[in-house]
Motif scaffolding. Structure first.
Motif, mmCIF file in Angstrom:
data_model
loop_
_atom_site.group_PDB
_atom_site.id
_atom_site.type_symbol
_atom_site.label_atom_id
_atom_site.label_comp_id
_atom_site.label_asym_id
_atom_site.label_seq_id
_atom_site.Cartn_x
_atom_site.Cartn_y
_atom_site.Cartn_z
ATOM 1 N N GLU A 146 0.828 -1.203 0.000
ATOM 2 C CA GLU A 146 0.000 0.000 0.000
ATOM 3 C C GLU A 146 0.866 1.258 0.000
ATOM 4 N N ASP A 147 2.075 1.170 0.575
ATOM 5 C CA ASP A 147 2.972 2.323 0.610
ATOM 6 C C ASP A 147 3.397 2.719 -0.799
ATOM 7 N N VAL A 148 3.566 1.725 -1.668
ATOM 8 C CA VAL A 148 3.939 2.003 -3.058
ATOM 9 C C VAL A 148 2.739 2.552 -3.824
ATOM 10 N N ALA A 149 1.576 1.950 -3.618
ATOM 11 C CA ALA A 149 0.367 2.442 -4.283
ATOM 12 C C ALA A 149 0.084 3.888 -3.901
ATOM 13 N N GLU A 150 0.281 4.204 -2.638
ATOM 14 C CA GLU A 150 0.032 5.572 -2.186
ATOM 15 C C GLU A 150 1.099 6.526 -2.721
ATOM 16 N N ALA A 151 2.335 6.052 -2.847
ATOM 17 C CA ALA A 151 3.387 6.879 -3.429
ATOM 18 C C ALA A 151 3.039 7.244 -4.872
ATOM 19 N N ILE A 152 2.516 6.283 -5.619
ATOM 20 C CA ILE A 152 2.107 6.554 -7.003
ATOM 21 C C ILE A 152 0.993 7.587 -7.025
ATOM 22 N N ALA A 153 -0.005 7.390 -6.173
ATOM 23 C CA ALA A 153 -1.149 8.308 -6.137
ATOM 24 C C ALA A 153 -0.711 9.716 -5.740
ATOM 25 N N LEU A 154 0.175 9.813 -4.747
ATOM 26 C CA LEU A 154 0.664 11.117 -4.306
ATOM 27 C C LEU A 154 1.495 11.779 -5.400
ATOM 28 N N LEU A 155 2.366 11.021 -6.011
ATOM 29 C CA LEU A 155 3.218 11.550 -7.071
ATOM 30 C C LEU A 155 2.392 12.137 -8.209
ATOM 31 N N ARG A 156 1.279 11.512 -8.510
ATOM 32 C CA ARG A 156 0.430 11.983 -9.612
ATOM 33 C C ARG A 156 -0.325 13.271 -9.263
ATOM 34 N N THR A 157 -0.284 13.679 -7.989
ATOM 35 C CA THR A 157 -0.876 14.973 -7.615
ATOM 36 C C THR A 157 0.133 16.109 -7.732
ATOM 37 N N PHE A 158 1.421 15.786 -7.903
ATOM 38 C CA PHE A 158 2.427 16.843 -8.034
ATOM 39 C C PHE A 158 2.161 17.599 -9.337
ATOM 40 N N PRO A 159 1.985 18.903 -9.292
ATOM 41 C CA PRO A 159 1.616 19.649 -10.501
ATOM 42 C C PRO A 159 2.697 19.667 -11.576
ATOM 43 N N PHE A 160 3.935 19.353 -11.191
ATOM 44 C CA PHE A 160 5.040 19.370 -12.153
ATOM 45 C C PHE A 160 5.335 17.970 -12.716
ATOM 46 N N VAL A 161 4.497 16.978 -12.367
ATOM 47 C CA VAL A 161 4.657 15.606 -12.859
ATOM 48 C C VAL A 161 3.642 15.332 -13.960
ATOM 49 N N ASP A 162 4.098 14.687 -15.014
ATOM 50 C CA ASP A 162 3.198 14.225 -16.070
ATOM 51 C C ASP A 162 2.533 12.939 -15.576
ATOM 52 N N ARG A 163 1.297 13.009 -15.170
ATOM 53 C CA ARG A 163 0.617 11.879 -14.551
ATOM 54 C C ARG A 163 0.437 10.705 -15.507
ATOM 55 N N ASP A 164 0.639 10.937 -16.807
ATOM 56 C CA ASP A 164 0.534 9.854 -17.781
ATOM 57 C C ASP A 164 1.877 9.194 -18.068
ATOM 58 N N ARG A 165 2.923 9.685 -17.397
ATOM 59 C CA ARG A 165 4.252 9.082 -17.599
ATOM 60 C C ARG A 165 4.888 8.737 -16.254
ATOM 61 N N VAL A 166 4.152 7.980 -15.458
ATOM 62 C CA VAL A 166 4.647 7.494 -14.172
ATOM 63 C C VAL A 166 4.958 6.009 -14.318
ATOM 64 N N SER A 167 6.194 5.644 -14.094
ATOM 65 C CA SER A 167 6.623 4.250 -14.185
ATOM 66 C C SER A 167 7.090 3.769 -12.816
ATOM 67 N N VAL A 168 7.246 2.451 -12.688
ATOM 68 C CA VAL A 168 7.663 1.850 -11.414
ATOM 69 C C VAL A 168 8.823 0.899 -11.684
ATOM 70 N N ALA A 169 9.839 0.965 -10.818
ATOM 71 C CA ALA A 169 10.982 0.056 -10.906
ATOM 72 C C ALA A 169 11.200 -0.594 -9.552
ATOM 73 N N GLY A 170 11.527 -1.873 -9.564
ATOM 74 C CA GLY A 170 11.807 -2.587 -8.327
ATOM 75 C C GLY A 170 13.149 -3.272 -8.399
ATOM 76 N N PHE A 171 13.964 -3.087 -7.367
ATOM 77 C CA PHE A 171 15.263 -3.740 -7.296
ATOM 78 C C PHE A 171 15.212 -4.862 -6.270
ATOM 79 N N SER A 172 15.653 -6.053 -6.653
ATOM 80 C CA SER A 172 15.730 -7.200 -5.757
ATOM 81 C C SER A 172 14.345 -7.515 -5.188
ATOM 82 N N ARG A 173 14.185 -7.476 -3.863
ATOM 83 C CA ARG A 173 12.852 -7.684 -3.266
ATOM 84 C C ARG A 173 11.850 -6.641 -3.752
ATOM 85 N N GLY A 174 12.342 -5.446 -4.118
ATOM 86 C CA GLY A 174 11.455 -4.391 -4.579
ATOM 87 C C GLY A 174 10.651 -4.767 -5.798
ATOM 88 N N SER A 175 11.106 -5.795 -6.540
ATOM 89 C CA SER A 175 10.342 -6.247 -7.701
ATOM 90 C C SER A 175 8.973 -6.774 -7.284
#
Length: 306
Positions: A146-175
């Motif tokens: 849920e922390d990652v899902a909320e990070a995505i949702a919060l990031l998409r509220t940033f006015p300087f972020v293109d909400r249609d170009r949000v990607s996710v990367a996971g390293f090791s366990r982060g995958s």
């Protein structure tokens, strides 16, 4: 600039690192206000700490928001770090970077945040609950997703972020967290990267004797006793539900997450007819040497912008 931001995830206040690209200029207080508005909490309850005043300017200017394909290039301003005529910044592409490890082992690497911010991305790297002063408990891809899902949702509220170009990367366990986020929010995640990523957690249990006690404690038992807990944390099991393009990055000599994980994920997605690419690095282990790491980040950033 890189800050450590407190934000709300479910009932908890958790931590995450935010990296802003050169020229963005949003002050820490603005990020704090956005987190407060999203979380419905007073800004004073969501402290923000400056980790670095500035990120380095990319040592390879051609990697700064220069998409590899001509089609993508038409959708991106030539210099997204330049102001618009009205003085506002162009919207930046964004990347949610899911760290590896568990607890204090494998915590967020600020220089990785810097790597992508320097290449023109707004970066959000969740620490996961229970880490770095955050509330709750890290469940290794359980409720902490849920922390990652909320990070995505919060990031998409940033006015300087293109909400249609949000990607996710996971390293090791982060995958685990990254793949789950892509499945749970298919309309919000444009592209997915799995770098040195665990694909099958039951396989990890068998391969990593040193992790067995930790996995049994967090998941409540062995794969034989708790098969569903391991399956729901395995990107390989999520492969049929992935809708976005996926990039698998792996070192062929990885002793911590065997390259078989990455190859199995790649082959599974190929068999499903899903859009997938593979960047296989012969001779490299879990973490790459500096020069190879920077080259891999260059290549990944170009793929993210295609």
């Amino acid at each position: 600039m890189i800050v450590r931001l407190t934000y709300r995830s479910g009932p908890y206040r958790v931590k995450g690192y935010v990296g802003l690209p050169p020229g963005c200029g949003a002050p820490p207080e603005a990020l704090q206000s956005l987190a407060a508005a999203r979380g419905g909490l007073p800004a004073a309850e969501l402290p923000v700490d400056v980790v670095a005043e500035a990120v380095r300017v990319s040592y390879r200017p051609h990697t700064m928001l220069r998409p590899a394909s001509s089609e993508a290039a038409s959708a991106v301003p030539p210099r997204a770090t330049s102001p618009r005529p009205d003085g506002a910044p162009y919207p930046y592409p964004a990347l949610v970077l899911c760290r590896g490890g568990v607890g204090g082992f494998g915590r967020v690497r600020p220089h990785w945040v810097d790597d992508f911010a320097a290449r023109g991305f707004v970066v959000f790297a969740p620490c996961y609950r229970g880490n770095e002063g955050g509330e709750g408990r890290d469940e290794f891809g359980g409720a902490d997703r849920e922390d990652v899902a909320e990070a995505i949702a919060l990031l998409r509220t940033f006015p300087f972020v293109d909400r249609d170009r949000v990607s996710v990367a996971g390293f090791s366990r982060g995958s685990i967290n990254a793949a789950r986020a892509a499945v749970d929010a298919p309309d919000a995640v444009r592209r997915l990267v799995l770098w040195s990523g665990v694909a099958d957690l039951a396989r990890t249990y068998e391969e990593r004797v040193d992790l067995r006690r930790t996995l049994k404690r967090i998941l409540g038992g062995t794969p034989a006793k708790r098969p569903e807990a391991y399956r729901e944390r395995s990107p390989l099991a999520l492969a049929p539900r992935l809708r976005c393009p996926t990039l698998v990055v792996h070192g062929a000599k990885d002793p911590q997450v065997d390259v078989g994980h990455g190859l199995a994920m790649y082959e599974a997605l190929r068999a499903l007819g899903a859009p997938v690419d593979l960047h296989l690095y012969e001779g490299f282990a879990h973490l790459f040497p500096y020069a190879a790491h920077q080259a891999a980040v260059d290549r990944m950033a170009a793929w993210l912008l295609e």
